[in-house]
Design a protein around this motif. Structure first.
Motif, PDB file in Angstrom:
ATOM      1  N   LYS A   1       0.831  -1.213   0.000  1.00  0.00           N
ATOM      2  CA  LYS A   1       0.000   0.000   0.000  1.00  0.00           C
ATOM      3  C   LYS A   1       0.867   1.266   0.000  1.00  0.00           C
ATOM      4  O   LYS A   1       0.592   2.207  -0.751  1.00  0.00           O
ATOM      5  CB  LYS A   1      -0.924  -0.011   1.213  1.00  0.00           C
ATOM      6  N   ALA A   2       1.903   1.287   0.830  1.00  0.00           N
ATOM      7  CA  ALA A   2       2.784   2.459   0.893  1.00  0.00           C
ATOM      8  C   ALA A   2       3.541   2.638  -0.419  1.00  0.00           C
ATOM      9  O   ALA A   2       3.743   3.777  -0.870  1.00  0.00           O
ATOM     10  CB  ALA A   2       3.767   2.322   2.060  1.00  0.00           C
TER      11      ALA A   2
ATOM     12  N   ALA B   1       5.729   6.174   7.112  1.00  0.00           N
ATOM     13  CA  ALA B   1       5.669   4.722   6.950  1.00  0.00           C
ATOM     14  C   ALA B   1       6.693   4.057   7.860  1.00  0.00           C
ATOM     15  O   ALA B   1       7.856   4.474   7.907  1.00  0.00           O
ATOM     16  CB  ALA B   1       5.938   4.341   5.495  1.00  0.00           C
TER      17      ALA B   1
ATOM     18  N   ARG C   1      -2.645   2.482   9.199  1.00  0.00           N
ATOM     19  CA  ARG C   1      -3.091   1.531   8.184  1.00  0.00           C
ATOM     20  C   ARG C   1      -2.048   0.438   7.935  1.00  0.00           C
ATOM     21  O   ARG C   1      -0.854   0.657   8.087  1.00  0.00           O
ATOM     22  CB  ARG C   1      -3.361   2.258   6.862  1.00  0.00           C
TER      23      ARG C   1
ATOM     24  N   SER D   1       0.192  -2.106   5.607  1.00  0.00           N
ATOM     25  CA  SER D   1       0.863  -2.070   4.303  1.00  0.00           C
ATOM     26  C   SER D   1       1.758  -3.303   4.205  1.00  0.00           C
ATOM     27  O   SER D   1       2.979  -3.212   4.219  1.00  0.00           O
ATOM     28  CB  SER D   1       1.689  -0.785   4.146  1.00  0.00           C
TER      29      SER D   1
ATOM     30  N   GLU E   1      -0.063  -7.120   0.274  1.00  0.00           N
ATOM     31  CA  GLU E   1      -1.364  -6.441   0.268  1.00  0.00           C
ATOM     32  C   GLU E   1      -1.807  -6.005  -1.125  1.00  0.00           C
ATOM     33  O   GLU E   1      -2.973  -6.104  -1.475  1.00  0.00           O
ATOM     34  CB  GLU E   1      -1.322  -5.222   1.191  1.00  0.00           C
ATOM     35  N   ASP E   2      -0.872  -5.484  -1.907  1.00  0.00           N
ATOM     36  CA  ASP E   2      -1.218  -5.041  -3.256  1.00  0.00           C
ATOM     37  C   ASP E   2      -0.526  -5.889  -4.315  1.00  0.00           C
ATOM     38  O   ASP E   2      -0.121  -5.397  -5.367  1.00  0.00           O
ATOM     39  CB  ASP E   2      -0.848  -3.558  -3.434  1.00  0.00           C
TER      40      ASP E   2
ATOM     41  N   ILE F   1       1.401   2.314   7.729  1.00  0.00           N
ATOM     42  CA  ILE F   1       1.288   3.695   7.266  1.00  0.00           C
ATOM     43  C   ILE F   1       0.572   4.507   8.338  1.00  0.00           C
ATOM     44  O   ILE F   1      -0.529   4.152   8.754  1.00  0.00           O
ATOM     45  CB  ILE F   1       0.466   3.789   5.964  1.00  0.00           C
TER      46      ILE F   1
END
Length: 260
Positions: free
Chosen positions: A79-80, A112, A171, A173, A177-178, A242
Motif C-alpha cells: 500500500k505504501a 511509513a 493503516r 501495508s 497487500e497489493d 502507514i
C-alpha cells in the motif's frame, strides 16, 4: 534585489526570478515583505519534497515540509509503495495542477514504518508462535497490546508526534497487500485516532496501540484463511504500517471528510 541576487548565486533561479519581479513599493510594511519571502521559500521546500520518500531523522524532521517519510530500512509494503508511486507521478506531471487549478490535489502526509520495525517487534517479544498456530483474534490482539515496541521505534514515533497534531489513520501495508495476483487488500486492520488528547503521553499511547493492533491483524483468522485459500505460508508475510493524515475538516465537535 539583495535577496534575489543572494538566492540566484545559490542556483535557485526560479525563486530568484520571482523575487526580482517585485518591488519594495508592492508591500505596505516590512512584515508583509518578510512574510512574502518566507512563504515563497516555504513553497519551494514543499515542492522539492513532493514525490520523495525521505528517511525519518529526529533532528531534521519537519512535518510541515515532508510529505512522505519512512522509519527503518526495510520494505514499505504494497500500500505504501502504491502511495509513493502516486506521489511521484503527481510531482512528475505538474500539468494536472494547472488543468484542475480550483482543486487542491495531494497525497495526505504519510509516515511509513518499514517491515524491519515489524521484524524487530516480533523478535523482541517472541511472538512468532502466532504465525505457526491457530489462536482466537482476541488473544492475538491482547498479546500484541501487552508486548513492547523496540525502543528505537518508540523513540521515532515520539519525535514524530511532537510535531503532528491532526487526526491520524494507522493503516496496514503488508508485503502481499497489493500483489498483482491474489492481493491481500481489505484483509488487515485500519485504526483512526483523533490525536487530540490534552496529555502527550496519552496521544503517544493511542498511536503505539494502533500500530500494535495493525501488526496483530497480520495473524488474525481472516488473514490466515485467505493465505490457506491461495496456498501461501503465513510465515512469509511481513507488515509495514502507514501513519497517514486523515482527510477532512472539523465540523463542530466532529471531524470527517466532506465526501467519501
Amino acid at each position: 534585489n539583495h535577496f534575489s541576487n543572494w538566492i540566484m548565486s545559490r542556483s535557485e533561479i526560479p525563486l530568484a526570478s520571482r523575487f526580482r519581479e517585485v518591488k519594495v513599493s508592492n508591500f505596505s510594511n516590512i512584515a508583509d515583505m518578510r512574510n512574502y519571502i518566507i512563504d515563497n521559500i516555504h513553497a519551494v521546500r514543499k515542492w522539492r519534497q513532493k514525490g520523495v520518500v525521505a528517511q525519518f531523522k529526529k533532528h531534521n524532521f519537519d512535518a510541515d515540509i515532508m510529505e512522505f517519510a519512512k522509519i527503518g530500512h526495510g520494505s514499505l509494503g504494497g500500500k505504501a509503495r502504491g502511495l509513493a508511486f502516486m506521489s511521484a507521478l503527481l510531482q512528475q506531471n505538474p500539468g494536472v495542477y494547472e488543468k484542475y487549478s480550483e482543486i487542491n490535489i495531494e497525497i495526505p502526509k504519510i509516515l511509513a514504518i518499514s517491515t524491519d520495525g515489524f521484524g524487530s517487534f516480533m523478535s523482541l517479544n517472541k511472538l512468532q508462535r502466532f504465525a505457526q498456530n491457530e489462536y482466537p483474534d482476541e488473544e492475538i490482539a491482547e498479546s500484541f497490546l501487552k508486548a513492547k515496541l523496540p525502543e528505537w521505534l518508540e523513540g521515532e514515533l515520539e519525535a514524530y508526534l511532537t510535531q503532528v497534531k491532526y487526526p491520524l489513520s494507522v493503516r496496514s501495508s503488508s508485503l502481499l497487500e497489493d500483489a498483482q495476483f491474489q492481493p491481500y487488500a481489505g484483509i488487515y486492520e485500519t485504526y483512526m485516532i483523533p490525536n487530540n488528547h490534552s496529555e502527550f503521553s496519552k496521544r503517544l499511547q493511542h498511536l503505539i496501540a494502533a500500530v500494535k493492533l495493525v501488526y496483530a491483524s497480520t495473524y488474525y483468522e481472516s488473514a490466515k484463511a485467505f493465505s490457506r485459500s491461495v496456498s501461501n505460508h503465513q510465515q512469509e508475510e511481513a507488515m509495514a504500517v502507514i501513519i497517514q493524515q486523515l482527510t477532512g475538516e472539523e465540523y463542530g465537535d466532529y471531524f470527517y471528510p466532506a465526501i467519501s
